[in-house]
Design an enzyme around this catalytic site. Structure first.
Site, short mmCIF file in Angstrom:
data_model
loop_
_atom_site.label_atom_id
_atom_site.label_comp_id
_atom_site.label_asym_id
_atom_site.label_seq_id
_atom_site.Cartn_x
_atom_site.Cartn_y
_atom_site.Cartn_z
CE LYS A 104 -4.15 -0.72 0.77
NZ LYS A 104 -3.83 -2.00 1.04
NE ARG A 105 5.35 -0.71 -3.75
CZ ARG A 105 5.37 -1.45 -2.82
NH1 ARG A 105 4.40 -1.17 -1.73
NH2 ARG A 105 6.31 -2.30 -2.70
#
Length: 293
Positions: A104-105
């Protein structure tokens, strides 16, 4: 069958379609949090983490279309945990099983480029077949990752309408733009992903994340990419929910389950039985939903 990797020049969309054709759409998470380590009789340290994660990987390899390690549960052990994650990714490559690394960057400019180098570039020890990305600094901020993924034959899954209740505060808000006023933020992310996938066959490399635990209210038919649908099992989603909520999707929907499979370990045979049970339930729910339409 050993699936070709990015270096074979086969785009992620094709590799994913082939994996789903062989194993079905189920995605299983590898989430080594404290409770599951304890349930497996393992210490909450590097040794316990490695036995859990690599044991789960060994059980799941060749059984499912893709696995989804949650990076946070490795990172909390510091460099030792990241080293274990690297070995899990190597195990998956050796087994020919696709990996969606749940990181989830989301960032901007050179920082997003750094994440792209880490997760989507050949030669990186953390490179996976695909990663999750957060677009809430603007979809355009993801450009370095989208470019890297396309160039290396990898994929991304962009958060759109997530399974957590708090997500609605942002994701259901309306976008006020000249082209299409009134869209939800989540729909705008889906539409941006669809634009990236246009013209790609059998589907594009930009998927979206849409939770299976609630009505999503999204138009997904034009995505031309995969939909990751987390929330089955411990979060309350059922195969019947998924069959109804994604009935209009013409592409690949990847239901994701973690604890409801992993709690059957450490016995690898029991883990595989749990996988087959979920696969059968999902297939049955899809067939039943199709018969009632």
């Amino acid at each position: 069958m050993t699936l070709p990797g990015p270096r074979d020049g086969v785009p992620f969309g094709r590799r994913l379609a082939d994996a789903v054709a062989e194993h079905g759409p189920l995605c299983v998470g590898i989430d080594p949090h404290r409770g599951l380590l304890a349930a497996w009789g393992l210490a909450d340290d590097q040794a316990g983490l490695e036995r859990f994660a690599r044991g789960a990987m060994a059980a799941l390899a060749g059984q499912v279309a893709l696995v989804k390690p949650q990076s946070a549960f490795f990172e909390r052990h510091g460099s030792a945990g990241v080293a274990v994650l690297e070995r899990v990714l190597a195990d998956a490559r050796d087994a020919g099983t696709l990996v969606l690394l749940d990181v989830k960057r989301g960032d901007i400019g050179s920082t997003m480029g750094g994440y792209a180098d880490a997760y989507l570039t050949d030669g990186s020890p953390l490179a996976a077949d695909a990663v999750t990305l957060s677009p809430y600094l603007g979809f355009g901020s993801l450009a370095p990752a989208l470019t890297a993924a396309a160039g290396s034959g990898r994929g991304v899954f962009v958060l759109a309408r997530t399974s957590n209740p708090d997500g609605a505060q942002v994701q259901t808000a309306q976008v006020q733009l000249a082209d299409r006023d009134g869209r939800s933020v989540a729909q705008a992310m889906v539409d941006a992903a669809a634009a990236e996938n246009a013209g790609r066959a059998p589907m594009g490399h930009v998927g979206v994340v849409v939770g299976a635990t609630h009505e999503h209210g999204l138009e997904l038919s034009g995505l031309n990419g995969p939909v990751l649908a987390p929330g089955l099992g411990a979060q309350g989603g059922t195969p019947a929910d998924l069959a109804v909520r994604f009935a209009a999707v013409t592409g690949v929907v990847l239901p994701s389950v973690s604890r409801a499979v992993l709690e059957n370990g450490p016995d690898q045979a029991a883990l595989r039985v749990a996988v087959r049970t979920w696969q059968a339930e999902l297939a049955g729910a899809t067939e039943q939903a199709g018969a009632t339409q």
